[in-house]
Write a protein that holds these residues in place. Sequence first.
Motif, mmCIF file in Angstrom:
data_model
loop_
_atom_site.group_PDB
_atom_site.id
_atom_site.type_symbol
_atom_site.label_atom_id
_atom_site.label_comp_id
_atom_site.label_asym_id
_atom_site.label_seq_id
_atom_site.Cartn_x
_atom_site.Cartn_y
_atom_site.Cartn_z
ATOM 1 N N THR A 1 19.180 -57.497 -5.573
ATOM 2 C CA THR A 1 17.818 -57.564 -5.040
ATOM 3 C C THR A 1 17.397 -56.210 -4.475
ATOM 4 O O THR A 1 16.267 -55.758 -4.677
ATOM 5 N N ASP A 2 18.329 -55.548 -3.758
ATOM 6 C CA ASP A 2 18.048 -54.211 -3.219
ATOM 7 C C ASP A 2 17.710 -53.237 -4.352
ATOM 8 O O ASP A 2 16.736 -52.482 -4.276
ATOM 9 N N LEU A 3 18.542 -53.244 -5.382
ATOM 10 C CA LEU A 3 18.368 -52.278 -6.466
ATOM 11 C C LEU A 3 17.069 -52.533 -7.234
ATOM 12 O O LEU A 3 16.348 -51.601 -7.586
ATOM 13 N N ARG A 4 16.780 -53.811 -7.506
ATOM 14 C CA ARG A 4 15.528 -54.122 -8.210
ATOM 15 C C ARG A 4 14.327 -53.726 -7.365
ATOM 16 O O ARG A 4 13.339 -53.196 -7.881
ATOM 17 N N LEU A 5 14.381 -54.002 -6.085
ATOM 18 C CA LEU A 5 13.295 -53.608 -5.196
ATOM 19 C C LEU A 5 13.100 -52.100 -5.233
ATOM 20 O O LEU A 5 11.956 -51.609 -5.326
ATOM 21 N N PHE A 6 14.180 -51.345 -5.170
ATOM 22 C CA PHE A 6 14.058 -49.892 -5.144
ATOM 23 C C PHE A 6 13.430 -49.375 -6.442
ATOM 24 O O PHE A 6 12.606 -48.456 -6.414
ATOM 25 N N VAL A 7 13.807 -49.956 -7.576
ATOM 26 C CA VAL A 7 13.205 -49.570 -8.849
ATOM 27 C C VAL A 7 11.704 -49.842 -8.828
ATOM 28 O O VAL A 7 10.894 -48.997 -9.226
ATOM 29 N N HIS A 8 11.299 -51.015 -8.342
ATOM 30 C CA HIS A 8 9.874 -51.360 -8.287
ATOM 31 C C HIS A 8 9.112 -50.400 -7.381
ATOM 32 O O HIS A 8 8.004 -49.964 -7.710
ATOM 33 N N VAL A 9 9.677 -50.080 -6.232
ATOM 34 C CA VAL A 9 9.012 -49.168 -5.289
ATOM 35 C C VAL A 9 8.868 -47.779 -5.905
ATOM 36 O O VAL A 9 7.805 -47.147 -5.822
ATOM 37 N N SER B 1 4.851 -46.768 -4.217
ATOM 38 C CA SER B 1 4.355 -47.384 -2.989
ATOM 39 C C SER B 1 5.274 -48.530 -2.600
ATOM 40 O O SER B 1 5.662 -49.335 -3.457
ATOM 41 N N ILE B 2 5.620 -48.605 -1.316
ATOM 42 C CA ILE B 2 6.427 -49.735 -0.848
ATOM 43 C C ILE B 2 5.626 -51.026 -0.940
ATOM 44 O O ILE B 2 6.137 -52.076 -1.335
ATOM 45 N N THR B 3 4.338 -50.965 -0.607
ATOM 46 C CA THR B 3 3.486 -52.159 -0.657
ATOM 47 C C THR B 3 3.421 -52.730 -2.064
ATOM 48 O O THR B 3 3.649 -53.928 -2.281
ATOM 49 N N THR C 1 7.673 -59.810 0.729
ATOM 50 C CA THR C 1 6.719 -59.351 1.735
ATOM 51 C C THR C 1 6.970 -57.880 2.039
ATOM 52 O O THR C 1 8.084 -57.366 1.848
ATOM 53 N N LEU C 2 5.943 -57.203 2.531
ATOM 54 C CA LEU C 2 6.087 -55.789 2.873
ATOM 55 C C LEU C 2 7.134 -55.592 3.957
ATOM 56 O O LEU C 2 7.948 -54.664 3.890
ATOM 57 N N ALA C 3 7.143 -56.477 4.971
ATOM 58 C CA ALA C 3 8.106 -56.348 6.074
ATOM 59 C C ALA C 3 9.533 -56.477 5.560
ATOM 60 O O ALA C 3 10.424 -55.702 5.942
ATOM 61 N N SER C 4 9.765 -57.446 4.683
ATOM 62 C CA SER C 4 11.105 -57.644 4.138
ATOM 63 C C SER C 4 11.534 -56.470 3.273
ATOM 64 O O SER C 4 12.675 -56.005 3.354
ATOM 65 N N ALA C 5 10.613 -55.955 2.451
ATOM 66 C CA ALA C 5 10.933 -54.815 1.600
ATOM 67 C C ALA C 5 11.248 -53.582 2.438
ATOM 68 O O ALA C 5 12.217 -52.867 2.159
ATOM 69 N N SER C 6 10.443 -53.331 3.463
ATOM 70 C CA SER C 6 10.674 -52.171 4.334
ATOM 71 C C SER C 6 12.025 -52.266 5.030
ATOM 72 O O SER C 6 12.756 -51.271 5.149
ATOM 73 N N GLU C 7 12.373 -53.459 5.466
ATOM 74 C CA GLU C 7 13.652 -53.661 6.164
ATOM 75 C C GLU C 7 14.817 -53.417 5.212
ATOM 76 O O GLU C 7 15.821 -52.799 5.590
ATOM 77 N N GLU D 1 19.007 -47.015 3.524
ATOM 78 C CA GLU D 1 19.076 -45.648 4.052
ATOM 79 C C GLU D 1 20.115 -45.540 5.159
ATOM 80 O O GLU D 1 20.856 -44.541 5.236
ATOM 81 N N ASN D 2 20.206 -46.556 6.012
ATOM 82 C CA ASN D 2 21.220 -46.556 7.072
ATOM 83 C C ASN D 2 22.623 -46.585 6.488
ATOM 84 O O ASN D 2 23.542 -45.910 6.988
ATOM 85 N N ALA D 3 22.806 -47.378 5.414
ATOM 86 C CA ALA D 3 24.123 -47.470 4.801
ATOM 87 C C ALA D 3 24.542 -46.137 4.191
ATOM 88 O O ALA D 3 25.714 -45.782 4.188
ATOM 89 N N LEU D 4 23.559 -45.389 3.663
ATOM 90 C CA LEU D 4 23.842 -44.101 3.041
ATOM 91 C C LEU D 4 23.856 -42.953 4.047
ATOM 92 O O LEU D 4 24.327 -41.859 3.731
ATOM 93 N N SER D 5 23.274 -43.212 5.222
ATOM 94 C CA SER D 5 23.075 -42.140 6.223
ATOM 95 C C SER D 5 22.253 -41.001 5.634
ATOM 96 O O SER D 5 22.503 -39.817 5.917
ATOM 97 N N ALA D 6 21.268 -41.365 4.801
ATOM 98 C CA ALA D 6 20.397 -40.367 4.184
ATOM 99 C C ALA D 6 19.082 -41.037 3.814
ATOM 100 O O ALA D 6 19.063 -42.208 3.419
ATOM 101 N N PRO D 7 17.960 -40.331 3.958
ATOM 102 C CA PRO D 7 16.673 -40.915 3.546
ATOM 103 C C PRO D 7 16.579 -41.015 2.028
ATOM 104 O O PRO D 7 17.039 -40.125 1.299
ATOM 105 N N LEU D 8 15.975 -42.098 1.556
ATOM 106 C CA LEU D 8 15.763 -42.296 0.123
ATOM 107 C C LEU D 8 14.327 -41.985 -0.282
ATOM 108 O O LEU D 8 14.065 -41.632 -1.431
ATOM 109 N N LEU D 9 13.400 -42.137 0.681
ATOM 110 C CA LEU D 9 11.981 -41.970 0.409
ATOM 111 C C LEU D 9 11.343 -41.051 1.431
ATOM 112 O O LEU D 9 11.752 -41.035 2.599
ATOM 113 N N GLU D 10 10.350 -40.300 0.984
ATOM 114 C CA GLU D 10 9.485 -39.562 1.892
ATOM 115 C C GLU D 10 8.152 -40.298 1.951
ATOM 116 O O GLU D 10 7.476 -40.438 0.939
#
Length: 298
Positions: free
Chosen positions: A6-14, A19-21, A30-36, A42-51
Amino acid sequence: MRFDLTDLRLFVHVAEAGSITHGAARANMTLASASERIRAMENALSAPLLERNRRGIRLTSAGTVLLHHAWIVSQQLEQMRGDLDNFGKGLTGHVRLLSNIGAMEFLPVPLAAFLSAHPNIDVDLEHHGSGEIIRAIAAGRGDIGIVGETVDPGAELDSFPFAEIRLVLVTPLRHPLSRHRKIAFRETLDHEFIGFAVGSPMQDLLNYHAFRAGRRFKLRIRLNGSDLMCQMVEKGIGLAILPETAARRSQQSMAVRVIPLTDTWALRHLRICVRSFRSLPAHAQRLVEFLRPPAPVP
């Protein structure tokens, strides 16, 4: 790292939506669930994925690497589904089909036949330019592409014939050129035209051949859609160059004349392209077979 599918599919869609929305909407989330979920990645990687910015998002270097692997995982999952589908009907397959605008005229019949014959397989159909399709298929961002002959997929992709597009001139019934049974493109260039939208490969083609004839392609208006263009032609706003199938369909309900072009370049060839036919999931291979024209009878 504990990323799930689910994480990986979401990231591909974004990433594809920019756009996250919009990515959340594509993922039915939902936007809140996707953002979370993205923050957790990003926390798991200790690196930002998106600007993040006001116009949407951009991938960081880490995000680009993750996107590449997310595409690979998605393709492997689809291949597994296709292979296992041979053992039963419980799994649902998914094919991502990318088509240029010219091929859209030819897709309804084979797609309808395929979907009727394979109720467990879903197809996502997207419209892009041929160059963009080639790059997407080569990068694994789509399963099957249909492109124009101006883009040669042979160097890096498997390709097969799909269909031919014959370009024609569309005129009002009482236009001076309507008396012609056939006509060369250069003979039309004294008149004004209804053109395709900016960036359209078809419009670029027409502009190029007008330039080669030493003339300028005179545009009154640019439109998306053959029906709209024919409506403008019917009202006397200008002429149009369109694929014959679209022009003949409009001719059934509009007062327009369809005249074949005699130029050799007016016959365009469309091709199916895939990264590797043998490595496609079984259900994607079946769709390619449905899309290919039948072999001529000897």
